[in-house]
Write a protein that holds these residues in place. Sequence first.
Motif, short mmCIF file in Angstrom:
data_model
loop_
_atom_site.label_atom_id
_atom_site.label_comp_id
_atom_site.label_asym_id
_atom_site.label_seq_id
_atom_site.Cartn_x
_atom_site.Cartn_y
_atom_site.Cartn_z
N ASP A 98 0.78 -1.08 -0.11
CA ASP A 98 0.22 0.12 0.17
C ASP A 98 1.18 1.18 -0.08
O ASP A 98 1.28 1.68 1.14
CB ASP A 98 -0.89 -0.09 1.09
CG ASP A 98 -1.97 0.98 1.26
OD1 ASP A 98 -1.58 2.03 0.33
OD2 ASP A 98 -3.09 1.06 2.09
N THR A 99 1.07 1.85 -1.16
CA THR A 99 2.11 3.10 -1.17
C THR A 99 1.65 4.19 -0.54
O THR A 99 2.30 5.20 -0.26
CB THR A 99 2.50 3.06 -2.68
OG1 THR A 99 1.33 3.15 -3.55
CG2 THR A 99 3.38 2.00 -3.24
N ARG A 100 0.20 4.26 -0.61
CA ARG A 100 -0.55 5.36 0.13
C ARG A 100 -0.25 5.45 1.43
O ARG A 100 0.21 6.49 2.25
CB ARG A 100 -1.97 5.31 -0.06
CG ARG A 100 -2.48 5.43 -1.65
CD ARG A 100 -3.88 5.09 -1.45
NE ARG A 100 -4.26 3.74 -1.32
CZ ARG A 100 -5.38 3.08 -0.97
NH1 ARG A 100 -6.44 4.01 -1.16
NH2 ARG A 100 -5.65 1.90 -0.52
N GLU A 101 -0.10 4.13 2.17
CA GLU A 101 0.22 4.26 3.65
C GLU A 101 1.60 4.72 3.83
O GLU A 101 2.10 5.36 4.85
CB GLU A 101 0.01 2.72 4.20
CG GLU A 101 0.54 2.66 5.51
CD GLU A 101 0.23 1.20 6.15
OE1 GLU A 101 0.65 1.14 7.28
OE2 GLU A 101 -0.40 0.30 5.48
N LEU A 102 2.36 3.97 3.22
CA LEU A 102 3.94 4.47 3.06
C LEU A 102 4.37 6.05 3.07
O LEU A 102 5.03 6.46 3.60
CB LEU A 102 4.80 3.55 1.91
CG LEU A 102 6.29 3.81 1.91
CD1 LEU A 102 7.09 3.70 3.17
CD2 LEU A 102 6.82 3.03 0.86
N VAL A 103 3.74 6.59 1.97
CA VAL A 103 3.83 8.00 1.40
C VAL A 103 3.37 8.63 2.87
O VAL A 103 3.92 9.75 3.12
CB VAL A 103 3.22 8.41 0.32
CG1 VAL A 103 3.13 9.89 0.16
CG2 VAL A 103 3.92 7.80 -0.78
N ARG A 104 2.12 8.32 3.30
CA ARG A 104 1.72 9.13 4.44
C ARG A 104 2.79 8.98 5.63
O ARG A 104 2.90 10.00 6.23
CB ARG A 104 0.40 8.43 5.09
CG ARG A 104 -0.74 8.95 4.25
CD ARG A 104 -2.09 8.59 5.00
NE ARG A 104 -2.43 7.38 5.32
CZ ARG A 104 -3.10 6.49 4.30
NH1 ARG A 104 -3.69 7.10 3.28
NH2 ARG A 104 -3.15 5.35 4.75
#
Length: 366
Positions: free
Chosen positions: A113-119
């Motif tokens: 989940d790249t969204r979680e990583l970026v957050r």
Amino acid sequence: MSKRYLILEDGTVFEGKSFGANRSTTGEVVFTTGMTGYQEAITDQSYANQILVFTNPLIGNYGVTLDDYESLQPHIKGVICREVANHPCNWRMQDTLPHFLEQNDIPGLKGIDTRELVRQLRVHGTLRGQLTDKAEDVEAIVAELKKVNPTANIIQEVSTKTPFPNPGTKRNIVVIDFGLKNSILRELAKRDCNVIVLPYDTPASQVLNLKPDGVLLSNGPGDPKEMSVAFPMVREVEKHLPLFGICMGHQVFALANGADTYQMKFGHRGFNHPVRELATGIIAFTSQNHGYAVDPQSVEKTPLMVTRVEINDNTVEGLQHRQYPAFSVQFHPDAAPGPHDAVSIFDDFMSMVDQRRKEAHDAEEN
């Protein structure tokens, strides 16, 4: 495909699937917001020793082509994405992204989940990380990550070791290579410049002995304060020749003239960054890739003035010398990838060069 893990220095672990090279790697974990241009980003030397996270959920859909390389030997440490295209297709395609990464010994991680990583990176800032196929001893890996600085002295690795030309027939331009993108050379070639690329530690005497019409300071990775060897060269050259700095070159220009720089929380990486020119109010969307910025307060006591700012966070995006024809921008007017709103800045540099040549010619006739 096998399991692969991203382990961050704060102890967070992401589990996904491997692609690209089959090895472990360590680097700074950063993210880019660009919707396309994955090949240009991966081959951009400004990402040297970093693990790059793509926020766009799918990459690799148009493959890889030699024409879009920003360097022939990428120094990026790893690639992270949500999904890689299974059946890329484009009439220019010469290779697939997974095979390209494998051939260049660059490991990749997909399926997280790249969204979680970026957050997490936005909240905590840039973190060091390791891509590995084994996650049995996370504590030991975390302890090791906290000890290393992946980007220390990195420009020494990516800068050319010997001078080389990019021939043209009109203006003679010297480029100082801090991690040069091919797109800068392409823009100079469009303007028929005869270019000589020199190593980052070239002294002013050697630059001036080549009798150039102007000097360009290129982009590059890492901490600009590590480039103190270039500061005396900049201070001497700007007295004699038009000078133009891009990204790392912008920061080196600032430091050489007495300003200061600082490390940003998570930097600017992508090509949707709006920049305002203070003199005109004109806004351009720009391509950016940097983790450091110029301290605006430090500029006040220098011979420089701020000419452009980033609208979202007011970071310094442009500088101009008050006495000499020397200026710089933090963004990439060469825009590879990205919008071409600011490409005319190369023409501004050409105008400075032509004006200086005219003045020199007139002085000789008189």
